[in-house]
Design a protein around this motif. Structure first.
Motif, PDB file in Angstrom:
ATOM      1  N   ARG A 134      42.529 -56.541   6.682  1.00 60.09           N
ATOM      2  CA  ARG A 134      41.516 -57.342   5.981  1.00 60.09           C
ATOM      3  C   ARG A 134      40.436 -56.421   5.384  1.00 60.09           C
ATOM      4  O   ARG A 134      40.259 -55.293   5.856  1.00 60.09           O
ATOM      5  CB  ARG A 134      40.888 -58.341   6.943  1.00 60.09           C
ATOM      6  N   PRO A 135      39.701 -56.896   4.407  1.00 64.15           N
ATOM      7  CA  PRO A 135      38.610 -56.099   3.852  1.00 64.15           C
ATOM      8  C   PRO A 135      37.563 -55.787   4.920  1.00 64.15           C
ATOM      9  O   PRO A 135      37.205 -56.667   5.701  1.00 64.15           O
ATOM     10  CB  PRO A 135      38.008 -57.002   2.773  1.00 64.15           C
ATOM     11  N   GLY A 136      37.111 -54.557   4.978  1.00 65.47           N
ATOM     12  CA  GLY A 136      36.105 -54.155   5.948  1.00 65.47           C
ATOM     13  C   GLY A 136      36.674 -53.631   7.248  1.00 65.47           C
ATOM     14  O   GLY A 136      35.949 -53.133   8.088  1.00 65.47           O
ATOM     15  N   PHE A 137      38.000 -53.716   7.427  1.00 67.72           N
ATOM     16  CA  PHE A 137      38.622 -53.225   8.658  1.00 67.72           C
ATOM     17  C   PHE A 137      38.655 -51.704   8.610  1.00 67.72           C
ATOM     18  O   PHE A 137      39.040 -51.113   7.610  1.00 67.72           O
ATOM     19  CB  PHE A 137      40.043 -53.775   8.791  1.00 67.72           C
ATOM     20  N   GLU A 138      38.218 -51.060   9.719  1.00 65.71           N
ATOM     21  CA  GLU A 138      38.136 -49.598   9.757  1.00 65.71           C
ATOM     22  C   GLU A 138      39.011 -49.027  10.862  1.00 65.71           C
ATOM     23  O   GLU A 138      38.601 -48.114  11.586  1.00 65.71           O
ATOM     24  CB  GLU A 138      36.684 -49.157   9.939  1.00 65.71           C
ATOM     25  N   GLY A 139      40.183 -49.584  11.030  1.00 65.20           N
ATOM     26  CA  GLY A 139      41.131 -49.043  11.995  1.00 65.20           C
ATOM     27  C   GLY A 139      40.727 -49.253  13.438  1.00 65.20           C
ATOM     28  O   GLY A 139      41.098 -48.471  14.302  1.00 65.20           O
TER      29      GLY A 139
ATOM     30  N   GLN B 242      37.686 -49.098  14.620  1.00 64.17           N
ATOM     31  CA  GLN B 242      36.308 -48.623  14.792  1.00 64.17           C
ATOM     32  C   GLN B 242      35.360 -49.774  14.452  1.00 64.17           C
ATOM     33  O   GLN B 242      35.695 -50.614  13.629  1.00 64.17           O
ATOM     34  CB  GLN B 242      36.089 -47.455  13.821  1.00 64.17           C
ATOM     35  N   ILE B 243      34.189 -49.811  15.076  1.00 69.04           N
ATOM     36  CA  ILE B 243      33.216 -50.864  14.755  1.00 69.04           C
ATOM     37  C   ILE B 243      32.850 -50.718  13.276  1.00 69.04           C
ATOM     38  O   ILE B 243      32.350 -49.675  12.855  1.00 69.04           O
ATOM     39  CB  ILE B 243      31.946 -50.737  15.622  1.00 69.04           C
ATOM     40  N   PRO B 244      33.110 -51.750  12.474  1.00 67.56           N
ATOM     41  CA  PRO B 244      32.885 -51.626  11.035  1.00 67.56           C
ATOM     42  C   PRO B 244      31.405 -51.534  10.674  1.00 67.56           C
ATOM     43  O   PRO B 244      30.535 -51.933  11.446  1.00 67.56           O
ATOM     44  CB  PRO B 244      33.511 -52.894  10.446  1.00 67.56           C
ATOM     45  N   ILE B 245      31.147 -51.031   9.474  1.00 69.47           N
ATOM     46  CA  ILE B 245      29.773 -50.752   9.064  1.00 69.47           C
ATOM     47  C   ILE B 245      28.925 -52.007   9.034  1.00 69.47           C
ATOM     48  O   ILE B 245      27.744 -51.974   9.344  1.00 69.47           O
ATOM     49  CB  ILE B 245      29.723 -50.008   7.716  1.00 69.47           C
ATOM     50  N   TYR B 246      29.518 -53.155   8.702  1.00 67.37           N
ATOM     51  CA  TYR B 246      28.725 -54.374   8.645  1.00 67.37           C
ATOM     52  C   TYR B 246      28.312 -54.838  10.034  1.00 67.37           C
ATOM     53  O   TYR B 246      27.402 -55.656  10.169  1.00 67.37           O
ATOM     54  CB  TYR B 246      29.442 -55.499   7.883  1.00 67.37           C
ATOM     55  N   ARG B 247      28.928 -54.299  11.098  1.00 70.62           N
ATOM     56  CA  ARG B 247      28.488 -54.592  12.459  1.00 70.62           C
ATOM     57  C   ARG B 247      27.613 -53.479  13.030  1.00 70.62           C
ATOM     58  O   ARG B 247      26.829 -53.719  13.941  1.00 70.62           O
ATOM     59  CB  ARG B 247      29.693 -54.829  13.368  1.00 70.62           C
ATOM     60  N   ARG B 248      27.742 -52.262  12.487  1.00 73.24           N
ATOM     61  CA  ARG B 248      26.905 -51.145  12.965  1.00 73.24           C
ATOM     62  C   ARG B 248      25.472 -51.250  12.458  1.00 73.24           C
ATOM     63  O   ARG B 248      24.545 -50.810  13.114  1.00 73.24           O
ATOM     64  CB  ARG B 248      27.501 -49.810  12.505  1.00 73.24           C
TER      65      ARG B 248
END
Length: 148
Positions: free
Chosen positions: A47-52, A54-60
């Motif tokens: 999905r868009p925003g998925f970073e493998g 890792q906590i994605p940037i929109y949650r960091r």
């Protein structure tokens, strides 16, 4: 020349890559997707925003706080009294006059500020005045008119 006979220049349009049209095409069998894995399958991919994982940037990043009244905010173009002092005595200063001079943008709300000195009488029409500007203009015999 008209819109009906316009064409892109030669070489501007590339032929699309035709996948799954036999081995001899160079894009047969796996169609350029590789042997196996998530992206080789139909409907595969993340999905868009998925970073493998890792906590994605929109949650960091922290949540935005506050509110900005952008839709209904009144933005004024400012003109200082020092600039008005360069005009001829008795000039009627209106928003249109300031637009013609190039001192403010077209259709902008105008605020006169009291930075500088003025010694000539002027009639100034603007949407807002600072108290010091009003005082300086009236002190030298000028008049102030607030537009709505």
């Amino acid at each position: 020349m008209s819109l009906s006979n316009l064409k892109p220049s030669a070489g501007a349009i590339k032929e699309p890559k035709r996948l799954g049209r036999g081995r001899s095409s160079g894009h047969g069998r796996t169609c350029g997707r590789g042997q196996a894995g998530q992206n080789s399958r139909s409907g595969g991919g993340v999905r868009p925003g998925f970073e493998g994982g890792q906590i994605p940037i929109y949650r960091r990043l922290p949540k935005w706080k506050g509110f900005k009244n952008v839709l209904f905010k009144k933005i004024y173009d400012v003109v200082n009294v020092s600039r008005l002092a360069k005009l001829e005595p008795g000039t009627i200063v209106t928003p249109e006059f300031l637009e013609d001079k190039g001192w403010v943008k077209k259709g902008a709300l105008i605020k006169i500020l009291g930075n500088g000195e003025i010694s000539i009488p002027l009639t100034v029409k603007a949407h807002k005045f600072s108290s010091s500007a009003k005082e300086k203009i009236e002190k030298c015999g000028g008049t102030v008119e607030v537009l709505s």
